[in-house]
Design a protein around this motif. Structure first.
Motif, PDB file in Angstrom:
ATOM      1  N   ARG A 226      -6.299  -8.765 -14.173  1.00  0.00           N
ATOM      2  CA  ARG A 226      -6.597  -9.246 -15.525  1.00  0.00           C
ATOM      3  C   ARG A 226      -6.437 -10.759 -15.629  1.00  0.00           C
ATOM      4  N   LEU A 227      -5.428 -11.301 -14.957  1.00  0.00           N
ATOM      5  CA  LEU A 227      -5.158 -12.739 -15.006  1.00  0.00           C
ATOM      6  C   LEU A 227      -5.898 -13.525 -13.923  1.00  0.00           C
ATOM      7  N   GLN A 228      -6.685 -12.819 -13.133  1.00  0.00           N
ATOM      8  CA  GLN A 228      -7.474 -13.424 -12.057  1.00  0.00           C
ATOM      9  C   GLN A 228      -6.588 -14.182 -11.077  1.00  0.00           C
ATOM     10  N   LEU A 229      -5.550 -13.510 -10.617  1.00  0.00           N
ATOM     11  CA  LEU A 229      -4.637 -14.057  -9.616  1.00  0.00           C
ATOM     12  C   LEU A 229      -4.806 -13.278  -8.319  1.00  0.00           C
ATOM     13  N   ARG A 230      -4.506 -13.935  -7.223  1.00  0.00           N
ATOM     14  CA  ARG A 230      -4.751 -13.345  -5.903  1.00  0.00           C
ATOM     15  C   ARG A 230      -3.648 -12.389  -5.473  1.00  0.00           C
ATOM     16  N   THR A 231      -4.061 -11.421  -4.666  1.00  0.00           N
ATOM     17  CA  THR A 231      -3.122 -10.466  -4.085  1.00  0.00           C
ATOM     18  C   THR A 231      -3.445 -10.281  -2.603  1.00  0.00           C
ATOM     19  N   ILE A 232      -2.456  -9.823  -1.881  1.00  0.00           N
ATOM     20  CA  ILE A 232      -2.632  -9.396  -0.492  1.00  0.00           C
ATOM     21  C   ILE A 232      -2.057  -7.996  -0.408  1.00  0.00           C
ATOM     22  N   GLN A 233      -2.855  -7.072   0.056  1.00  0.00           N
ATOM     23  CA  GLN A 233      -2.410  -5.691   0.231  1.00  0.00           C
ATOM     24  C   GLN A 233      -1.655  -5.608   1.558  1.00  0.00           C
ATOM     25  N   VAL A 234      -0.425  -5.130   1.515  1.00  0.00           N
ATOM     26  CA  VAL A 234       0.405  -5.007   2.715  1.00  0.00           C
ATOM     27  C   VAL A 234       0.492  -3.532   3.080  1.00  0.00           C
ATOM     28  N   ASP A 235       0.111  -3.228   4.328  1.00  0.00           N
ATOM     29  CA  ASP A 235       0.200  -1.837   4.775  1.00  0.00           C
ATOM     30  C   ASP A 235       0.899  -1.771   6.126  1.00  0.00           C
ATOM     31  N   THR A 236       1.069  -0.572   6.630  1.00  0.00           N
ATOM     32  CA  THR A 236       1.844  -0.383   7.859  1.00  0.00           C
ATOM     33  C   THR A 236       1.105  -0.845   9.107  1.00  0.00           C
ATOM     34  N   THR A 237      -0.182  -1.135   9.004  1.00  0.00           N
ATOM     35  CA  THR A 237      -0.898  -1.621  10.185  1.00  0.00           C
ATOM     36  C   THR A 237      -0.691  -3.119  10.391  1.00  0.00           C
ATOM     37  N   MET A 238      -0.185  -3.809   9.386  1.00  0.00           N
ATOM     38  CA  MET A 238       0.034  -5.253   9.479  1.00  0.00           C
ATOM     39  C   MET A 238       1.311  -5.568  10.232  1.00  0.00           C
ATOM     40  N   THR A 239       1.215  -6.577  11.086  1.00  0.00           N
ATOM     41  CA  THR A 239       2.428  -7.102  11.705  1.00  0.00           C
ATOM     42  C   THR A 239       2.941  -8.234  10.824  1.00  0.00           C
ATOM     43  N   GLU A 240       4.153  -8.669  11.080  1.00  0.00           N
ATOM     44  CA  GLU A 240       4.685  -9.815  10.345  1.00  0.00           C
ATOM     45  C   GLU A 240       3.798 -11.037  10.562  1.00  0.00           C
TER      46      GLU A 240
ATOM     47  N   CYS B 116       1.108  -1.637 -12.033  1.00  0.00           N
ATOM     48  CA  CYS B 116       1.174  -2.645 -13.111  1.00  0.00           C
ATOM     49  C   CYS B 116       0.854  -4.030 -12.566  1.00  0.00           C
ATOM     50  N   LEU B 117       1.408  -4.369 -11.410  1.00  0.00           N
ATOM     51  CA  LEU B 117       1.127  -5.676 -10.801  1.00  0.00           C
ATOM     52  C   LEU B 117      -0.352  -5.819 -10.440  1.00  0.00           C
ATOM     53  N   GLU B 118      -0.924  -4.761  -9.881  1.00  0.00           N
ATOM     54  CA  GLU B 118      -2.354  -4.800  -9.536  1.00  0.00           C
ATOM     55  C   GLU B 118      -3.196  -5.065 -10.778  1.00  0.00           C
ATOM     56  N   GLU B 119      -2.915  -4.342 -11.832  1.00  0.00           N
ATOM     57  CA  GLU B 119      -3.687  -4.490 -13.073  1.00  0.00           C
ATOM     58  C   GLU B 119      -3.493  -5.881 -13.683  1.00  0.00           C
ATOM     59  N   GLU B 120      -2.257  -6.362 -13.673  1.00  0.00           N
ATOM     60  CA  GLU B 120      -1.970  -7.651 -14.285  1.00  0.00           C
ATOM     61  C   GLU B 120      -2.578  -8.812 -13.489  1.00  0.00           C
ATOM     62  N   THR B 121      -2.467  -8.759 -12.157  1.00  0.00           N
ATOM     63  CA  THR B 121      -3.058  -9.836 -11.352  1.00  0.00           C
ATOM     64  C   THR B 121      -4.577  -9.840 -11.501  1.00  0.00           C
TER      65      THR B 121
ATOM     66  N   ALA C 179       0.864  -1.184   0.000  1.00  0.00           N
ATOM     67  CA  ALA C 179       0.000   0.000   0.000  1.00  0.00           C
ATOM     68  C   ALA C 179       0.903   1.237   0.000  1.00  0.00           C
ATOM     69  N   PRO C 180       0.373   2.384  -0.410  1.00  0.00           N
ATOM     70  CA  PRO C 180       1.219   3.594  -0.449  1.00  0.00           C
ATOM     71  C   PRO C 180       1.925   3.891   0.872  1.00  0.00           C
ATOM     72  N   ASP C 181       1.234   3.718   2.012  1.00  0.00           N
ATOM     73  CA  ASP C 181       1.879   4.002   3.296  1.00  0.00           C
ATOM     74  C   ASP C 181       3.042   3.043   3.573  1.00  0.00           C
ATOM     75  N   PHE C 182       2.888   1.801   3.146  1.00  0.00           N
ATOM     76  CA  PHE C 182       3.952   0.819   3.335  1.00  0.00           C
ATOM     77  C   PHE C 182       5.163   1.171   2.468  1.00  0.00           C
ATOM     78  N   ARG C 183       4.908   1.532   1.209  1.00  0.00           N
ATOM     79  CA  ARG C 183       6.000   1.930   0.309  1.00  0.00           C
ATOM     80  C   ARG C 183       6.751   3.132   0.871  1.00  0.00           C
ATOM     81  N   GLN C 184       5.997   4.122   1.380  1.00  0.00           N
ATOM     82  CA  GLN C 184       6.632   5.320   1.935  1.00  0.00           C
ATOM     83  C   GLN C 184       7.477   4.979   3.152  1.00  0.00           C
ATOM     84  N   ALA C 185       6.963   4.114   4.021  1.00  0.00           N
ATOM     85  CA  ALA C 185       7.721   3.714   5.208  1.00  0.00           C
ATOM     86  C   ALA C 185       8.995   2.973   4.813  1.00  0.00           C
ATOM     87  N   ALA C 186       8.901   2.125   3.798  1.00  0.00           N
ATOM     88  CA  ALA C 186      10.085   1.393   3.323  1.00  0.00           C
ATOM     89  C   ALA C 186      11.116   2.369   2.760  1.00  0.00           C
ATOM     90  N   MET C 187      10.664   3.351   2.008  1.00  0.00           N
ATOM     91  CA  MET C 187      11.583   4.339   1.434  1.00  0.00           C
ATOM     92  C   MET C 187      12.262   5.135   2.549  1.00  0.00           C
TER      93      MET C 187
END
Length: 147
Positions: A120-134, A113-118, A71-79
């Motif tokens: 379109r191909l009907q593949l699963r995703t998990i949204q990772v954000d800063t509220t998630m623990t390991e 791009c990954l969101e759109e491709e998954t 998620a955007p907040d996770f990307r920002q925290a990683a950066m």
């Protein structure tokens, strides 16, 4: 290219289009390694070289794959965590702030791009954000794979 040519002077769109790992380079080597492994125990493979359109034809079933999308907040925290030390590669540029911004935008576009491709191909995703623990993420992955 020197560091400025790579990270400061090129627009994020060009950075995305020319980043070889985002084009699938090295994917075949990953597959070769996996083929050599025993079938048990199960193996989870992770990395941005595992593009959905490359992986899907190799799946016995679509539920054998899931993509973790930051998620955007996770990307920002990683950066932020990468640039805190001041020792990262962007610190070797003439404008680390701009290099960080360019790289963040490139990564955002890649995630889109990954969101759109998954989807379109009907593949699963998990949204990772800063509220998630390991543990939360491990539970979601475990549930997705029915482990």
């Amino acid at each position: 290219m020197d560091m400025d040519e790579r990270w400061v002077n090129r627009p994020p769109e060009v950075m995305l289009e020319t980043f070889h790992w985002f084009r699938g380079e090295g994917f075949g080597l990953i597959v070769e390694d996996l083929i050599r492994m025993p079938r048990e125990p199960c193996v989870i493979v992770e990395g941005f070289r595992l593009l959905p359109h490359l992986v899907k034809p190799l799946l016995a079933a679509p539920e054998h794959a899931v993509w973790l999308l930051p998620a955007p907040d996770f990307r920002q925290a990683a950066m932020r965590s990468r640039s805190v030390s001041g020792e990262g590669f962007v610190s070797k540029t003439s404008d680390p702030t701009r290099a960080d911004r360019n790289m963040a935008e490139r990564d955002r576009m890649f995630t889109t791009c990954l969101e759109e491709e998954t989807e379109r191909l009907q593949l699963r995703t998990i949204q990772v954000d800063t509220t998630m623990t390991e543990d939360d993420l491990a539970e979601q992955v475990t549930t997705a794979f029915r482990l």
